[in-house]
Scaffold this motif. Structure first.
Motif, PDB file in Angstrom:
ATOM      1  N   ARG A  42      23.245 -30.644  23.512  1.00 37.43           N
ATOM      2  CA  ARG A  42      21.988 -30.062  23.967  1.00 37.43           C
ATOM      3  C   ARG A  42      21.664 -30.686  25.311  1.00 37.43           C
ATOM      4  O   ARG A  42      21.681 -31.908  25.456  1.00 37.43           O
ATOM      5  CB  ARG A  42      20.861 -30.326  22.971  1.00 37.43           C
ATOM      6  CG  ARG A  42      19.516 -29.718  23.385  1.00 37.43           C
ATOM      7  CD  ARG A  42      18.430 -30.069  22.374  1.00 37.43           C
ATOM      8  NE  ARG A  42      17.170 -29.434  22.682  1.00 37.43           N
ATOM      9  CZ  ARG A  42      16.274 -29.904  23.551  1.00 37.43           C
ATOM     10  NH1 ARG A  42      16.531 -31.020  24.208  1.00 37.43           N
ATOM     11  NH2 ARG A  42      15.146 -29.268  23.759  1.00 37.43           N
ATOM     12  N   TYR A  43      21.385 -29.857  26.298  1.00 41.07           N
ATOM     13  CA  TYR A  43      21.159 -30.325  27.651  1.00 41.07           C
ATOM     14  C   TYR A  43      19.792 -29.870  28.160  1.00 41.07           C
ATOM     15  O   TYR A  43      19.379 -28.733  27.915  1.00 41.07           O
ATOM     16  CB  TYR A  43      22.227 -29.774  28.605  1.00 41.07           C
ATOM     17  CG  TYR A  43      23.635 -30.174  28.233  1.00 41.07           C
ATOM     18  CD1 TYR A  43      24.230 -31.302  28.799  1.00 41.07           C
ATOM     19  CD2 TYR A  43      24.377 -29.424  27.326  1.00 41.07           C
ATOM     20  CE1 TYR A  43      25.522 -31.670  28.466  1.00 41.07           C
ATOM     21  CE2 TYR A  43      25.673 -29.789  26.989  1.00 41.07           C
ATOM     22  CZ  TYR A  43      26.240 -30.906  27.552  1.00 41.07           C
ATOM     23  OH  TYR A  43      27.514 -31.274  27.221  1.00 41.07           O
ATOM     24  N   THR A  44      19.128 -30.766  28.874  1.00 44.98           N
ATOM     25  CA  THR A  44      17.933 -30.410  29.638  1.00 44.98           C
ATOM     26  C   THR A  44      18.362 -30.337  31.099  1.00 44.98           C
ATOM     27  O   THR A  44      18.893 -31.301  31.646  1.00 44.98           O
ATOM     28  CB  THR A  44      16.829 -31.465  29.473  1.00 44.98           C
ATOM     29  OG1 THR A  44      16.460 -31.547  28.094  1.00 44.98           O
ATOM     30  CG2 THR A  44      15.600 -31.084  30.299  1.00 44.98           C
ATOM     31  N   VAL A  45      18.128 -29.178  31.719  1.00 45.20           N
ATOM     32  CA  VAL A  45      18.563 -28.961  33.103  1.00 45.20           C
ATOM     33  C   VAL A  45      17.327 -28.826  33.984  1.00 45.20           C
ATOM     34  O   VAL A  45      16.489 -27.947  33.765  1.00 45.20           O
ATOM     35  CB  VAL A  45      19.445 -27.704  33.222  1.00 45.20           C
ATOM     36  CG1 VAL A  45      19.932 -27.529  34.661  1.00 45.20           C
ATOM     37  CG2 VAL A  45      20.633 -27.789  32.259  1.00 45.20           C
ATOM     38  N   ASP A  46      17.201 -29.708  34.966  1.00 45.92           N
ATOM     39  CA  ASP A  46      16.103 -29.665  35.935  1.00 45.92           C
ATOM     40  C   ASP A  46      16.652 -29.214  37.277  1.00 45.92           C
ATOM     41  O   ASP A  46      17.702 -29.704  37.730  1.00 45.92           O
ATOM     42  CB  ASP A  46      15.442 -31.038  36.071  1.00 45.92           C
ATOM     43  CG  ASP A  46      14.625 -31.398  34.847  1.00 45.92           C
ATOM     44  OD1 ASP A  46      13.676 -30.651  34.531  1.00 45.92           O
ATOM     45  OD2 ASP A  46      14.942 -32.410  34.195  1.00 45.92           O
ATOM     46  N   VAL A  47      15.941 -28.289  37.918  1.00 48.12           N
ATOM     47  CA  VAL A  47      16.383 -27.723  39.199  1.00 48.12           C
ATOM     48  C   VAL A  47      15.227 -27.814  40.196  1.00 48.12           C
ATOM     49  O   VAL A  47      14.467 -26.853  40.385  1.00 48.12           O
ATOM     50  CB  VAL A  47      16.850 -26.261  39.031  1.00 48.12           C
ATOM     51  CG1 VAL A  47      17.522 -25.772  40.303  1.00 48.12           C
ATOM     52  CG2 VAL A  47      17.801 -26.122  37.845  1.00 48.12           C
ATOM     53  N   VAL A  50      18.276 -34.482  45.451  1.00 47.71           N
ATOM     54  CA  VAL A  50      18.775 -33.909  44.199  1.00 47.71           C
ATOM     55  C   VAL A  50      18.435 -32.419  44.169  1.00 47.71           C
ATOM     56  O   VAL A  50      17.282 -32.036  44.352  1.00 47.71           O
ATOM     57  CB  VAL A  50      18.166 -34.623  42.976  1.00 47.71           C
ATOM     58  CG1 VAL A  50      18.572 -33.915  41.694  1.00 47.71           C
ATOM     59  CG2 VAL A  50      18.614 -36.078  42.935  1.00 47.71           C
ATOM     60  N   VAL A  51      19.434 -31.587  43.945  1.00 44.01           N
ATOM     61  CA  VAL A  51      19.209 -30.144  43.846  1.00 44.01           C
ATOM     62  C   VAL A  51      19.210 -29.683  42.397  1.00 44.01           C
ATOM     63  O   VAL A  51      18.641 -28.642  42.051  1.00 44.01           O
ATOM     64  CB  VAL A  51      20.249 -29.345  44.657  1.00 44.01           C
ATOM     65  CG1 VAL A  51      20.226 -29.747  46.119  1.00 44.01           C
ATOM     66  CG2 VAL A  51      21.657 -29.515  44.089  1.00 44.01           C
ATOM     67  N   MET A  52      19.853 -30.481  41.522  1.00 49.79           N
ATOM     68  CA  MET A  52      19.968 -30.115  40.110  1.00 49.79           C
ATOM     69  C   MET A  52      20.374 -31.346  39.318  1.00 49.79           C
ATOM     70  O   MET A  52      21.116 -32.193  39.815  1.00 49.79           O
ATOM     71  CB  MET A  52      21.024 -29.007  39.951  1.00 49.79           C
ATOM     72  CG  MET A  52      21.487 -28.753  38.534  1.00 49.79           C
ATOM     73  SD  MET A  52      22.925 -27.646  38.481  1.00 49.79           S
ATOM     74  CE  MET A  52      23.426 -27.915  36.753  1.00 49.79           C
TER      75      MET A  52
END
Length: 199
Positions: free
Chosen positions: A171-176, A158-160
């Protein structure tokens, strides 16, 4: 899929953030987006980008600014083609230097929304994690929570990921987790998901 406009891969993106948040505010004629960094405790931190998208634009461009007055551009994305459901969107920094691109996989998205994402050293593919929610969303107009995972086409890592919270306002939570992914490319993709999911 490759693109000559994407620069060579660095070991770590010059502006990488492991987590940030995207919020949408709906106003007359435009969609407004606010991007905030995550504090060490996981709460919302400082604003790192603000943008607005004109509705029904023939050749869409969304520019993110560092301030409410929109005087300092930070990055943007723009469609290469006019009124194309499978258009490629180029992502550039505030000076117009290429950061990468993304594209909706229109055929696959008929059943499960899917996207290509590319940048320096990154060739990834993203899909909705939950197939059942993907199908229900096509028939029921409710603000479902849903989750996108973008995985490297070679390694499968997973890259993102982008997770929409269950709320009336998006509303979004973005993990990178992949340090090669610049937060500006990830933020453009996250906003692109919101803007393009209804098509």
């Amino acid at each position: 899929m490759t693109d000559a406009n994407v620069p060579p891969a660095p070991a770590r993106a010059p502006q990488h953030l492991p987590r940030f948040f995207v919020k949408q505010r709906i106003t007359l004629g435009v969609n407004r987006y606010e991007i905030r960094a995550a504090n060490p405790d996981g709460s919302e931190g400082r604003i790192i980008g603000m943008a607005q998208q004109k509705r029904f634009a023939l050749k869409e461009q969304v520019t993110f600014y560092a301030d409410e007055q929109r005087t300092q551009p930070v990055f943007s994305f723009r469609a290469r083609q006019v009124m194309d459901l499978a258009a490629i969107y180029d992502v550039t920094d505030g000076q117009g230097v290429a950061l990468g691109w993304f594209q909706k996989d229109f055929t696959a998205s008929l059943l499960r929304s899917s996207f290509h994402l590319a940048g320096p050293g990154i060739d990834a593919y993203g899909q909705e994690r939950n197939q059942a929610i993907a199908l229900i969303r096509r028939f029921v107009d409710l603000p479902f929570s849903f989750h996108f995972d973008f995985t490297d086409k070679t390694s499968g890592r997973v890259v993102m990921s982008s997770e929409r919270q269950f709320s009336l306002r998006d509303r979004y939570t973005v993990d990178v987790p992949d340090e090669r992914v610049d937060y500006r490319l990830a933020a453009a993709m996250a906003v692109g998901l919101d803007a393009l999911l209804g098509r």
